[in-house]
Design a protein around this motif. Structure first.
Motif, PDB file in Angstrom:
ATOM      1  N   UNK A 135       0.785  -1.082  -0.018  1.00 48.75           N
ATOM      2  CA  UNK A 135      -0.152   0.114  -0.003  1.00 48.75           C
ATOM      3  C   UNK A 135       0.788   1.245  -0.131  1.00 48.75           C
ATOM      4  N   UNK A 136       1.795   1.178   1.047  1.00 44.27           N
ATOM      5  CA  UNK A 136       2.671   2.391   0.850  1.00 44.27           C
ATOM      6  C   UNK A 136       3.614   2.642  -0.532  1.00 44.27           C
ATOM      7  N   UNK A 137       3.856   1.449  -1.306  1.00 45.14           N
ATOM      8  CA  UNK A 137       4.490   1.575  -2.547  1.00 45.14           C
ATOM      9  C   UNK A 137       3.693   2.235  -3.403  1.00 45.14           C
ATOM     10  N   UNK A 138       2.334   2.215  -3.577  1.00 45.73           N
ATOM     11  CA  UNK A 138       1.532   2.822  -4.328  1.00 45.73           C
ATOM     12  C   UNK A 138       0.525   3.796  -3.672  1.00 45.73           C
ATOM     13  N   UNK A 139       1.029   4.461  -2.517  1.00 47.44           N
ATOM     14  CA  UNK A 139       0.265   5.442  -1.982  1.00 47.44           C
ATOM     15  C   UNK A 139      -0.117   6.576  -3.021  1.00 47.44           C
TER      16      UNK A 139
END
Length: 543
Positions: A48-52
């Motif tokens: 999720x953080x990668x595509x935040x």
């Protein structure tokens, strides 16, 4: 709560996300998402953080749905997902659902298959497709094109290893060669096996074009040490061609073809050769000529001209030599010196030679018919060394003679010395078969090749033709006179007649006659004539 239940019921990894002031946060996730291990551990490394940022942009947008691929993990354990973002009915301005479809297995299988397709199974090196693929990647950056060169290495006489020791020994040799080549290269250079006994190198030019020469020398040095196969010690030589990248070349295959063209030149010179535009342009021109020549033969656009051969003692016309001529559709006349080598290299010499034999027989039969009987001359037809190797000449001649009702004695077949050098025993068999048809055999351009006098004595040769290079200017050159005397003496000793080419003056004709030469041919009598002009000459002499 309703949204949480929806997430739990989804059969694929899914999560409900919300946009807060602190960023994107997970509000609810189904167990499949948790089992997949996504988002567990360091929040900064979660999927999720990668595509935040992409999620935040979607929630702020008016889009109802968005799809995109995701790679999650590291090089050792990377997972591939097809992600879908969908807007929720509850607080659509702040929430969305992320649905993940795991495509890891399919994509890993695809990557493995692609890797196998681009790899040579024997050496483990990139194959031709893999080499071209890597080269294309570099050429996508125009600024870097001049920083690279392609080397192609072709092993000389490798087929003899397979023929003598077997394919397994050949494979072992290729593997060992690949290792040595790899050891001669720098870490940044790419080695590939681009063909059976051909290797390609994608070379980084750190200090300019000179790098390619240095690498070529290291390769030759690496292969200079003999290879040990079974009980044999094998020395492997190679031909190396180099093609340098230019800003104008954006096609990897074109650069490889340039290097392969340079290899062909290297085979002829025995040295490392760099691609030269001029040489390639000539080769391309010859290829275009080959196409046009093939079309001309198929459409019957070729023709024969006829140059008279006279008896030097009496001046009587005894024969005509037929010579192929070609004028293309644009009216351009090509010299035989240009198109005959192209025909020989391409194999077109076989249909061209067959046509010449048939055309000569048809012309001679036509002259006989117009004269009301034997017109009194022979016709000579040239046979190429390549034609003799690839075609059954005796049956072709026999068929032409039979088709037009001609006796074999009306034909003279001219062979060059080079035809004998390739396979003397086979050529002897062919010549005896032609003699059995009653034809006359002449050796053309005698003295310019490498005839074995022992074979010359055994072969059924009737006439030696003295090359024009010895005849032209003979009267002012003692050495040429000595050579002509020697050829005439040899022919007399072997019971052969002689024809001198290139006679242009009466003085030269008289001198050759005095020396004992039988026949003469050259501009003194006539240039090559069209069929109708040759017949007119024949008719005028008869009257």
């Amino acid at each position: 709560m309703l949204a949480s239940r929806v997430i739990e019921l989804l059969p694929v990894p899914a999560v409900m996300l919300a946009l807060h002031e602190t960023g994107v946060v997970v509000q609810a996730a189904n167990r499949a998402y948790e089992i997949a291990g996504l988002g567990i551990g360091d929040r900064r490394r979660s999927l999720v953080a990668q595509i935040e940022q992409r999620i935040a942009d979607f929630i702020r947008s008016d889009s109802l749905r968005a799809e995109f691929p995701i790679e999650y993990g590291d090089a050792v354990d990377c997972h591939y997902y097809q992600a879908t973002l969908a807007r929720l009915a509850i607080n659509p301005d702040q929430r969305c659902v992320l649905i993940l479809v795991d495509q890891t297995a399919e994509l890993r299988t695809e990557h493995n298959l692609r890797r196998e397709m681009l790899t040579d199974s024997l050496t483990g090196l990139p194959n031709r497709a893999g080499f071209s693929d890597r080269l294309e990647t570099l050429l996508d950056e125009p600024a870097s094109r001049t920083r690279y060169a392609v080397l192609v290495i072709d092993l000389d006489r490798f087929s003899r290893v397979n023929a003598c020791l077997g394919s397994m020994a050949g494979d072992e040799l290729l593997i060992t060669v690949a290792r040595r080549l790899k050891g001669a290269l720098r870490a940044q250079d790419v080695l590939a096996r681009t063909g059976g006994d051909e290797f390609g190198i994608l070379l980084t030019l750190e200090d300019g074009p000179g790098d390619a020469d240095h690498v070529a020398k290291r390769i030759q040095g690496a292969l200079s040490t003999p290879f040990r196969l079974s009980d044999f010690e094998i020395r492997v030589a190679c031909s190396i061609g180099i093609a340098f990248g230019t800003a104008a070349i954006d096609d990897g295959e074109e650069l490889i073809r340039h290097a392969q063209f340079a290899v062909k030149r290297s085979k002829g010179t025995g040295k490392t050769e760099a691609y030269q535009t001029q040489a390639f342009d000539i080769a391309r021109e010859q290829f275009g000529m080959e196409t046009a020549l093939r079309r001309a033969i198929e459409r019957g656009q070729m023709r024969l001209t006829y140059q008279p051969i006279c008896d030097l003692a009496t001046g009587r016309l005894v024969s005509f030599e037929s010579l192929a001529r070609w004028r293309d559709e644009a009216g351009i006349e090509y010299s035989p010196n240009d198109f005959i080598p192209v025909a020989e290299e391409s194999g077109l010499i076989v249909p061209l030679g067959r046509w010449a034999i048939q055309e000569a027989a048809a012309t001679l039969a036509q002259w006989d018919a117009r004269m009301g009987g034997d017109c009194g001359v022979k016709l000579a037809v040239n046979l190429s060394a390549i034609q003799l190797q690839r075609d059954a000449i005796a049956p072709v001649v026999q068929s032409a003679l039979a088709a037009y009702g001609l006796d074999g004695s009306r034909f003279t077949l001219e062979l060059t010395e080079s035809a004998l050098v390739t396979d003397p025993d086979r050529m002897a068999g062919i010549m005896h078969a032609l003699k059995a048809l009653g034809t006359t055999i002449a050796m053309d351009d005698f003295g310019t090749g490498y005839s074995n006098l022992a074979y010359l004595q055994k072969l059924p040769i009737d006439i030696l033709k003295i090359d024009r290079s010895f005849v032209t200017g003979m009267l002012a050159d003692r050495d040429k006179i000595a050579i002509v005397r020697a050829i005439l003496s040899l022919a007399q000793a072997l019971g052969m007649k002689t024809t001198a080419e290139g006679i242009e003056t009466n003085e030269l004709s008289q001198t050759l006659a005095a020396l004992g030469c039988t026949y003469g041919q050259g501009y003194l009598y006539a240039r090559p004539l069209e069929a109708e002009a040759a017949y007119a000459m024949l008719e005028s002499l008869r009257n």
